[in-house]
Motif scaffolding. Structure first.
Motif, PDB file in Angstrom:
ATOM      1  N   VAL A   5      38.447  32.505  34.383  1.00 31.89           N
ATOM      2  CA  VAL A   5      37.849  33.663  35.054  1.00 31.89           C
ATOM      3  C   VAL A   5      37.001  33.239  36.250  1.00 31.89           C
ATOM      4  CG1 VAL A   5      36.335  35.658  34.783  1.00 31.89           C
ATOM      5  CG2 VAL A   5      37.918  35.025  32.941  1.00 31.89           C
ATOM      6  N   TRP A  20      44.965  41.321  33.045  1.00 33.63           N
ATOM      7  CA  TRP A  20      43.806  40.494  32.762  1.00 33.63           C
ATOM      8  C   TRP A  20      44.149  39.150  32.136  1.00 33.63           C
ATOM      9  CZ3 TRP A  20      39.384  39.466  34.421  1.00 33.63           C
ATOM     10  CH2 TRP A  20      38.446  38.762  33.661  1.00 33.63           C
ATOM     11  N   TYR A  41      37.930  49.468  38.400  1.00 32.95           N
ATOM     12  CA  TYR A  41      38.461  49.840  37.092  1.00 32.95           C
ATOM     13  C   TYR A  41      39.264  51.139  37.191  1.00 32.95           C
ATOM     14  CZ  TYR A  41      35.314  46.384  34.982  1.00 32.95           C
ATOM     15  OH  TYR A  41      34.671  45.217  34.632  1.00 32.95           O
ATOM     16  N   THR A  93      41.789  45.658  37.839  1.00 35.76           N
ATOM     17  CA  THR A  93      42.208  45.154  36.528  1.00 35.76           C
ATOM     18  C   THR A  93      42.677  46.333  35.678  1.00 35.76           C
ATOM     19  OG1 THR A  93      39.876  45.273  35.857  1.00 35.76           O
ATOM     20  CG2 THR A  93      40.712  43.137  36.578  1.00 35.76           C
ATOM     21  N   LEU A 110      41.976  46.036  31.811  1.00 32.64           N
ATOM     22  CA  LEU A 110      40.658  45.572  31.364  1.00 32.64           C
ATOM     23  C   LEU A 110      39.679  46.742  31.429  1.00 32.64           C
ATOM     24  CD1 LEU A 110      38.801  43.136  30.565  1.00 32.64           C
ATOM     25  CD2 LEU A 110      38.217  42.999  33.017  1.00 32.64           C
ATOM     26  N   GLU A 141      42.484  35.307  32.625  1.00 25.76           N
ATOM     27  CA  GLU A 141      41.919  34.511  31.534  1.00 25.76           C
ATOM     28  C   GLU A 141      42.590  33.148  31.435  1.00 25.76           C
ATOM     29  OE1 GLU A 141      39.889  36.854  27.952  1.00 25.76           O
ATOM     30  OE2 GLU A 141      42.075  37.005  27.959  1.00 25.76           O
ATOM     31  N   TRP A 175      34.138  38.991  33.387  1.00 32.33           N
ATOM     32  CA  TRP A 175      34.534  39.326  34.752  1.00 32.33           C
ATOM     33  C   TRP A 175      33.363  39.918  35.533  1.00 32.33           C
ATOM     34  CZ3 TRP A 175      36.521  38.577  39.041  1.00 32.33           C
ATOM     35  CH2 TRP A 175      36.767  39.573  39.981  1.00 32.33           C
ATOM     36  N   GLY A 181      34.644  43.634  29.623  1.00 34.58           N
ATOM     37  CA  GLY A 181      34.696  42.911  30.884  1.00 34.58           C
ATOM     38  C   GLY A 181      33.450  42.134  31.246  1.00 34.58           C
TER      39      GLY A 181
END
Length: 265
Positions: free
Chosen positions: A109, A101, A150, A126, A129, A105, A137, A134
């Motif tokens: 983003v 992540w 995720y 990610t 993350l 950043e 995002w 989040g």
């Protein structure tokens, strides 16, 4: 409906798991990584994960770490990742980026989401993350029509599984082992239980990764998961090859073996 949703609708209609293949962008060069991804697709990969090489890949094992070091030494940068995504997506294959992540950043983003979408990317995985951190995002991905993949692990609580499943889109990435990435002699005994726990809280597709290296192992996972995810074994084809052509041929051959495994589950 996103391209990933369409893929899982098709594979479920075909009564099989999807095959997901991972390769870092720029490994060993940008041109070779594109050729290898096309070989993966020719061999039967349904969805491509393009890795963004990173100098401190704490969740990756030695194989992917070695590939990332080679890519970075060759000058691979974020812009090259988008070029590789574009080449993969141009084949009609859903393509996502997998990245730590802090790289997103640092890039910005919304800028990252915008350029990923412009390249034809379908979303992003990610691994470090969590959904409760989040929000930025989540907003950027929705604004640019990108899926949010995720990760969950065998150690995840039931509450964490439910929360992650609610926040995810495209599919949920179930890590089959507690540890870093890499090939293993046996698939994880923890994976079926983790997938079963996810089935209690969501009907979204679940992909299982970490450790798959051949068609027989893919077949085991395809019996209970919606997707089989393979990374280190594909990278190893290129690392071990005496030359580029042999490596690309090995990638195609492995992908075909893995696809046979998911077809026969």
């Amino acid at each position: 409906m996103t391209s990933i949703d369409d893929l899982f609708e098709r594979t479920r209609a075909e009564n099989r798991a999807a095959l997901v293949g991972y390769l870092p962008a720029g490994f060993p060069t940008k041109e070779t990584s594109i050729a290898a991804i096309r070989a993966m697709i020719d061999g039967g990969v349904d969805l491509v994960e393009v890795g963004l090489p990173y100098s401190d890949p704490v969740m990756d094992g030695p194989t992917i770490q070695a590939a990332a070091e080679i890519a970075l030494a060759a000058g691979s940068r974020t812009a090259d990742v988008f070029d590789v995504v574009a080449a993969s997506a141009a084949t009609g294959t859903p393509t996502v980026v997998m990245t730590y992540w802090n790289l997103v950043e640092r890039y910005g983003v919304d800028r990252f989401a915008d350029e990923l979408a412009a390249a034809g990317g379908a979303g992003m995985i990610t691994p470090d993350l969590i959904p409760d951190e989040g929000a930025e995002w989540d907003a950027a991905s929705r604004a640019h029509g990108l899926d949010r993949v995720y990760l969950v692990a065998p150690s995840s609580t039931d509450a964490r599984l439910a929360m992650t499943a609610e926040a995810a889109s495209g599919f949920i990435y179930a890590t089959a082992v507690m540890g870093v990435t890499g090939q293993r002699q046996q698939t994880s005994s923890l994976a079926p239980a983790l997938v079963a726990r996810l089935r209690e809280v969501t009907d979204k597709p679940v992909g299982v990764g970490l450790g798959v290296s051949n068609g027989a192992q893919a077949r085991e996972i395809a019996a209970y998961a919606d997707a089989v995810i393979v990374g280190s074994a594909i990278v190893r084809c290129l690392l071990d090859a005496p030359d580029e052509a042999s490596g690309i041929a090995a990638v195609r051959e492995l992908a075909a073996d893995l696809r046979d495994g998911v077809e026969r589950a």
